[in-house]
Write a protein that holds these residues in place. Sequence first.
Motif, PDB file in Angstrom:
ATOM      1  N   ALA A  34       0.739  -1.148  -0.114  1.00 16.38           N
ATOM      2  CA  ALA A  34      -0.012  -0.069   0.103  1.00 16.38           C
ATOM      3  C   ALA A  34       0.649   1.184   0.092  1.00 16.38           C
ATOM      4  CB  ALA A  34      -0.894   0.049   1.217  1.00 16.38           C
ATOM      5  N   GLN A  35       1.830   1.188   0.835  1.00 13.47           N
ATOM      6  CA  GLN A  35       2.806   2.345   0.947  1.00 13.47           C
ATOM      7  C   GLN A  35       3.583   2.703  -0.378  1.00 13.47           C
ATOM      8  OE1 GLN A  35       3.854   4.004   4.362  1.00 13.47           O
ATOM      9  NE2 GLN A  35       3.168   2.676   5.739  1.00 13.47           N
ATOM     10  N   MET A  36       3.881   1.600  -1.328  1.00 15.26           N
ATOM     11  CA  MET A  36       4.627   1.815  -2.387  1.00 15.26           C
ATOM     12  C   MET A  36       3.941   2.331  -3.523  1.00 15.26           C
ATOM     13  SD  MET A  36       7.619   0.933  -1.125  1.00 15.26           S
ATOM     14  CE  MET A  36       8.586   1.361  -3.091  1.00 15.26           C
ATOM     15  N   ALA A  37       2.407   2.663  -3.189  1.00 18.80           N
ATOM     16  CA  ALA A  37       1.722   3.196  -4.371  1.00 18.80           C
ATOM     17  C   ALA A  37       2.007   4.701  -4.671  1.00 18.80           C
ATOM     18  CB  ALA A  37       0.315   3.207  -3.964  1.00 18.80           C
ATOM     19  N   PRO A  38       1.920   5.117  -5.780  1.00 21.52           N
ATOM     20  CA  PRO A  38       2.103   6.490  -6.064  1.00 21.52           C
ATOM     21  C   PRO A  38       1.372   7.366  -5.211  1.00 21.52           C
ATOM     22  CG  PRO A  38       1.172   5.670  -7.910  1.00 21.52           C
ATOM     23  CD  PRO A  38       1.428   4.560  -6.906  1.00 21.52           C
ATOM     24  N   SER A  39       1.802   8.744  -4.993  1.00 21.18           N
ATOM     25  CA  SER A  39       0.891   9.797  -4.268  1.00 21.18           C
ATOM     26  C   SER A  39       1.532  10.903  -4.810  1.00 21.18           C
ATOM     27  CB  SER A  39       1.235   9.522  -2.735  1.00 21.18           C
ATOM     28  OG  SER A  39       2.529   9.792  -2.241  1.00 21.18           O
ATOM     29  N   ALA A  40       0.502  12.070  -4.845  1.00 22.55           N
ATOM     30  CA  ALA A  40       1.082  13.189  -5.395  1.00 22.55           C
ATOM     31  C   ALA A  40       1.948  13.830  -4.494  1.00 22.55           C
ATOM     32  CB  ALA A  40      -0.259  14.072  -5.223  1.00 22.55           C
ATOM     33  N   GLY A  41       3.184  14.205  -5.102  1.00 26.17           N
ATOM     34  CA  GLY A  41       4.256  15.097  -4.415  1.00 26.17           C
ATOM     35  C   GLY A  41       4.881  14.086  -3.517  1.00 26.17           C
ATOM     36  N   ASN A  42       4.727  12.810  -3.370  1.00 26.77           N
ATOM     37  CA  ASN A  42       5.214  11.781  -2.630  1.00 26.77           C
ATOM     38  C   ASN A  42       4.904  12.172  -1.131  1.00 26.77           C
ATOM     39  OD1 ASN A  42       6.211   9.156  -2.058  1.00 26.77           O
ATOM     40  ND2 ASN A  42       8.261  10.262  -1.411  1.00 26.77           N
TER      41      ASN A  42
END
Length: 179
Positions: A34-42
């Motif tokens: 779950a934590q390895m998914a992309p995210s806006a601006g990390n």
Amino acid sequence: MKECIEAIENRRSIRKFKSKQVSKSDINILLHSAQMAPSAGNLQAREFIVVSSEEGKEKLARAALKQEFLREAPVTIVVCANLKRSEMRYRARSALYAIQDATASVMNILLAAYSLGLGTCWMGAFDEKEVSSLLGLPEHVRPIALVVVGYPDEAPTAPPRLDEKIEHWEKWTSQSIDD
Ligand SMILES: Cc1cc2nc3c(=O)[nH]c(=O)nc-3n(C[C@H](O)[C@H](O)[C@H](O)COP(=O)(O)O)c2cc1C
């Protein structure tokens, strides 16, 4: 590559589970995925709450409009958006980004679980206020999805997809099927 496409193709929503428990190490793999998914601006504007107690699951099932199969599954991961973390950098689109950060991680959980032989169901139908209150969520943390996890006790076939009816090339080219 092949395994990834196979998982995308064959993962199904599972609503019947065996009583077999999910190991802590598998839950950790799901949380890490779950934590390895992309995210806006990390910024990773998301939070995960693991619920496995009978009492916790019973309350969650009630809040999920009495979808009782939640209680059968050994674990539910409540995936939340942390609106404050996103607002610290972004303005008008911050809530949208936090929700996307959370939902991207949901998809990783579903696919990682499939690779581990686990079944999942993404549940979006729940009373948000009730879930927030029973988990003690602060105002800026919104529950986005309840992901039930366990060993599958059914093998459903894939519900049909809309395929080319919702595919457009270069620009919006045809009438929408909803018109
Ligand atoms: C945003 C969202 C909300 C959903 N909410 C529920 C739900 O509350 N209960 C449920 O049983 N399934 C729920 N589902 C699962 C869908 O019913 C399921 O993904 C869809 O029928 C396609 O089946 P498949 O996942 O096996 O491909 C939800 C899925 C998504 C993406």
